[in-house]
Write a protein that holds these residues in place. Structure first.
Motif, PDB file in Angstrom:
ATOM      1  N   VAL A  32       0.838  -1.203   0.000  1.00  0.00           N
ATOM      2  CA  VAL A  32       0.000   0.000   0.000  1.00  0.00           C
ATOM      3  C   VAL A  32       0.870   1.248   0.000  1.00  0.00           C
ATOM      4  O   VAL A  32       0.640   2.183  -0.777  1.00  0.00           O
ATOM      5  CB  VAL A  32      -0.969   0.001   1.211  1.00  0.00           C
ATOM      6  CG1 VAL A  32      -1.626   1.365   1.390  1.00  0.00           C
ATOM      7  CG2 VAL A  32      -2.013  -1.087   1.056  1.00  0.00           C
ATOM      8  N   TYR A  33       1.881   1.281   0.862  1.00  0.00           N
ATOM      9  CA  TYR A  33       2.766   2.450   0.936  1.00  0.00           C
ATOM     10  C   TYR A  33       3.528   2.646  -0.374  1.00  0.00           C
ATOM     11  O   TYR A  33       3.686   3.776  -0.841  1.00  0.00           O
ATOM     12  CB  TYR A  33       3.752   2.324   2.095  1.00  0.00           C
ATOM     13  CG  TYR A  33       3.106   2.250   3.462  1.00  0.00           C
ATOM     14  CD1 TYR A  33       1.895   2.877   3.752  1.00  0.00           C
ATOM     15  CD2 TYR A  33       3.714   1.534   4.482  1.00  0.00           C
ATOM     16  CE1 TYR A  33       1.320   2.796   5.008  1.00  0.00           C
ATOM     17  CE2 TYR A  33       3.147   1.460   5.755  1.00  0.00           C
ATOM     18  CZ  TYR A  33       1.945   2.082   6.004  1.00  0.00           C
ATOM     19  OH  TYR A  33       1.388   2.001   7.251  1.00  0.00           O
ATOM     20  N   GLN A  34       4.003   1.562  -0.966  1.00  0.00           N
ATOM     21  CA  GLN A  34       4.709   1.659  -2.246  1.00  0.00           C
ATOM     22  C   GLN A  34       3.776   2.202  -3.329  1.00  0.00           C
ATOM     23  O   GLN A  34       4.159   3.070  -4.119  1.00  0.00           O
ATOM     24  CB  GLN A  34       5.270   0.305  -2.649  1.00  0.00           C
ATOM     25  CG  GLN A  34       6.430  -0.149  -1.797  1.00  0.00           C
ATOM     26  CD  GLN A  34       6.843  -1.583  -2.077  1.00  0.00           C
ATOM     27  OE1 GLN A  34       6.466  -2.180  -3.075  1.00  0.00           O
ATOM     28  NE2 GLN A  34       7.624  -2.160  -1.170  1.00  0.00           N
ATOM     29  N   GLY A  35       2.560   1.683  -3.373  1.00  0.00           N
ATOM     30  CA  GLY A  35       1.586   2.154  -4.354  1.00  0.00           C
ATOM     31  C   GLY A  35       1.228   3.612  -4.135  1.00  0.00           C
ATOM     32  O   GLY A  35       1.097   4.385  -5.091  1.00  0.00           O
ATOM     33  N   ALA A  36       1.068   3.983  -2.880  1.00  0.00           N
ATOM     34  CA  ALA A  36       0.741   5.374  -2.558  1.00  0.00           C
ATOM     35  C   ALA A  36       1.868   6.306  -2.999  1.00  0.00           C
ATOM     36  O   ALA A  36       1.610   7.365  -3.586  1.00  0.00           O
ATOM     37  CB  ALA A  36       0.480   5.524  -1.059  1.00  0.00           C
ATOM     38  N   ARG A  37       3.102   5.906  -2.732  1.00  0.00           N
ATOM     39  CA  ARG A  37       4.239   6.734  -3.170  1.00  0.00           C
ATOM     40  C   ARG A  37       4.239   6.886  -4.678  1.00  0.00           C
ATOM     41  O   ARG A  37       4.447   7.985  -5.199  1.00  0.00           O
ATOM     42  CB  ARG A  37       5.569   6.129  -2.702  1.00  0.00           C
ATOM     43  CG  ARG A  37       5.877   6.372  -1.260  1.00  0.00           C
ATOM     44  CD  ARG A  37       7.327   6.093  -0.924  1.00  0.00           C
ATOM     45  NE  ARG A  37       7.847   4.851  -1.444  1.00  0.00           N
ATOM     46  CZ  ARG A  37       7.829   3.691  -0.791  1.00  0.00           C
ATOM     47  NH1 ARG A  37       7.317   3.613   0.414  1.00  0.00           N
ATOM     48  NH2 ARG A  37       8.339   2.612  -1.339  1.00  0.00           N
ATOM     49  N   SER A  38       3.994   5.800  -5.375  1.00  0.00           N
ATOM     50  CA  SER A  38       3.968   5.850  -6.833  1.00  0.00           C
ATOM     51  C   SER A  38       2.868   6.796  -7.332  1.00  0.00           C
ATOM     52  O   SER A  38       3.100   7.609  -8.231  1.00  0.00           O
ATOM     53  CB  SER A  38       3.754   4.444  -7.386  1.00  0.00           C
ATOM     54  OG  SER A  38       3.708   4.461  -8.781  1.00  0.00           O
ATOM     55  N   GLU A  39       1.692   6.714  -6.727  1.00  0.00           N
ATOM     56  CA  GLU A  39       0.593   7.597  -7.121  1.00  0.00           C
ATOM     57  C   GLU A  39       0.930   9.055  -6.845  1.00  0.00           C
ATOM     58  O   GLU A  39       0.624   9.938  -7.656  1.00  0.00           O
ATOM     59  CB  GLU A  39      -0.687   7.221  -6.372  1.00  0.00           C
ATOM     60  CG  GLU A  39      -1.333   5.943  -6.869  1.00  0.00           C
ATOM     61  CD  GLU A  39      -2.636   5.659  -6.142  1.00  0.00           C
ATOM     62  OE1 GLU A  39      -3.496   6.570  -6.102  1.00  0.00           O
ATOM     63  OE2 GLU A  39      -2.789   4.540  -5.632  1.00  0.00           O
ATOM     64  N   VAL A  40       1.550   9.320  -5.716  1.00  0.00           N
ATOM     65  CA  VAL A  40       1.895  10.689  -5.355  1.00  0.00           C
ATOM     66  C   VAL A  40       2.953  11.244  -6.307  1.00  0.00           C
ATOM     67  O   VAL A  40       2.852  12.381  -6.767  1.00  0.00           O
ATOM     68  CB  VAL A  40       2.362  10.776  -3.881  1.00  0.00           C
ATOM     69  CG1 VAL A  40       2.957  12.144  -3.561  1.00  0.00           C
ATOM     70  CG2 VAL A  40       1.196  10.458  -2.950  1.00  0.00           C
ATOM     71  N   VAL A  41       3.948  10.434  -6.623  1.00  0.00           N
ATOM     72  CA  VAL A  41       4.982  10.882  -7.561  1.00  0.00           C
ATOM     73  C   VAL A  41       4.362  11.168  -8.925  1.00  0.00           C
ATOM     74  O   VAL A  41       4.629  12.211  -9.533  1.00  0.00           O
ATOM     75  CB  VAL A  41       6.123   9.850  -7.684  1.00  0.00           C
ATOM     76  CG1 VAL A  41       7.031  10.168  -8.859  1.00  0.00           C
ATOM     77  CG2 VAL A  41       6.928   9.807  -6.385  1.00  0.00           C
ATOM     78  N   ASP A  42       3.515  10.271  -9.411  1.00  0.00           N
ATOM     79  CA  ASP A  42       2.845  10.496 -10.694  1.00  0.00           C
ATOM     80  C   ASP A  42       2.000  11.772 -10.654  1.00  0.00           C
ATOM     81  O   ASP A  42       2.018  12.574 -11.589  1.00  0.00           O
ATOM     82  CB  ASP A  42       1.973   9.306 -11.073  1.00  0.00           C
ATOM     83  CG  ASP A  42       2.778   8.084 -11.475  1.00  0.00           C
ATOM     84  OD1 ASP A  42       4.002   8.206 -11.720  1.00  0.00           O
ATOM     85  OD2 ASP A  42       2.177   6.983 -11.540  1.00  0.00           O
ATOM     86  N   ALA A  43       1.253  11.953  -9.564  1.00  0.00           N
ATOM     87  CA  ALA A  43       0.397  13.135  -9.434  1.00  0.00           C
ATOM     88  C   ALA A  43       1.210  14.418  -9.344  1.00  0.00           C
ATOM     89  O   ALA A  43       0.748  15.478  -9.788  1.00  0.00           O
ATOM     90  CB  ALA A  43      -0.498  12.993  -8.206  1.00  0.00           C
ATOM     91  N   SER A  44       2.407  14.322  -8.806  1.00  0.00           N
ATOM     92  CA  SER A  44       3.226  15.523  -8.640  1.00  0.00           C
ATOM     93  C   SER A  44       3.640  16.129  -9.979  1.00  0.00           C
ATOM     94  O   SER A  44       4.005  17.298 -10.039  1.00  0.00           O
ATOM     95  CB  SER A  44       4.468  15.216  -7.804  1.00  0.00           C
ATOM     96  OG  SER A  44       5.401  14.449  -8.533  1.00  0.00           O
ATOM     97  N   LEU A  45       3.540  15.341 -11.025  1.00  0.00           N
ATOM     98  CA  LEU A  45       3.921  15.825 -12.357  1.00  0.00           C
ATOM     99  C   LEU A  45       2.806  16.610 -13.035  1.00  0.00           C
ATOM    100  O   LEU A  45       3.027  17.236 -14.061  1.00  0.00           O
ATOM    101  CB  LEU A  45       4.338  14.644 -13.242  1.00  0.00           C
ATOM    102  CG  LEU A  45       5.516  13.823 -12.706  1.00  0.00           C
ATOM    103  CD1 LEU A  45       5.756  12.612 -13.597  1.00  0.00           C
ATOM    104  CD2 LEU A  45       6.760  14.672 -12.573  1.00  0.00           C
TER     105      LEU A  45
END
Length: 132
Positions: free
Chosen positions: A92-105
């Motif tokens: 969950v934490y790994q997925g959340a980080r990935s989503e946040v990084v993608d959203a940051s763009l």
């Protein structure tokens, strides 16, 4: 003198550090996890606001904070004692980080709010288990 100039250059950051230290001073490990969930959620909601209002400096700072907290939450997992729950939370934490990084763009606030809602849900379950 440079040491004081640096400290005074970011009074908001200094206050946040002192505030967080004050809130965590008497907490046990479970209490600290609760604070981390709350702080990550707050950071993501702020990032959503910043994305919506074109405040990219704020968005960047809040995204960085949320990602750091997600790393801290994951690094605190005990895979031996936690078993499958720890492995699930890690994903969950790994997925959340990935989503946040993608959203940051981008400029869409929705992904930040989605991750914040997920963390709020986990935090609620954590608090219920903690009190039981």
């Amino acid at each position: 003198m440079a040491r004081y100039a640096t400290a005074l250059a970011g009074p908001e950051a200094t206050y946040r550090s002192i505030d967080l230290a004050g809130r965590t001073g008497g907490e046990d490990a479970a209490g600290l996890v609760s604070l981390l969930y709350a702080e990550a959620s707050r950071a993501l909601k702020s990032a959503a606001w910043a994305a919506e209002h074109g405040r990219y400096d704020v968005k960047s700072e809040r995204v960085t904070r949320a990602i750091a907290i997600l790393f801290a939450l994951e690094s605190g997992l005990d895979f031996n004692a936690g078993g499958e729950i720890s492995r699930t939370l890690s994903r969950v934490y790994q997925g959340a980080r990935s989503e946040v990084v993608d959203a940051s763009l981008g400029t869409d606030p929705a992904p930040f709010l989605t991750v914040a809602a997920t963390l709020d849900e986990i935090a609620g379950a954590w608090e219920a288990a903690r009190r039981a």
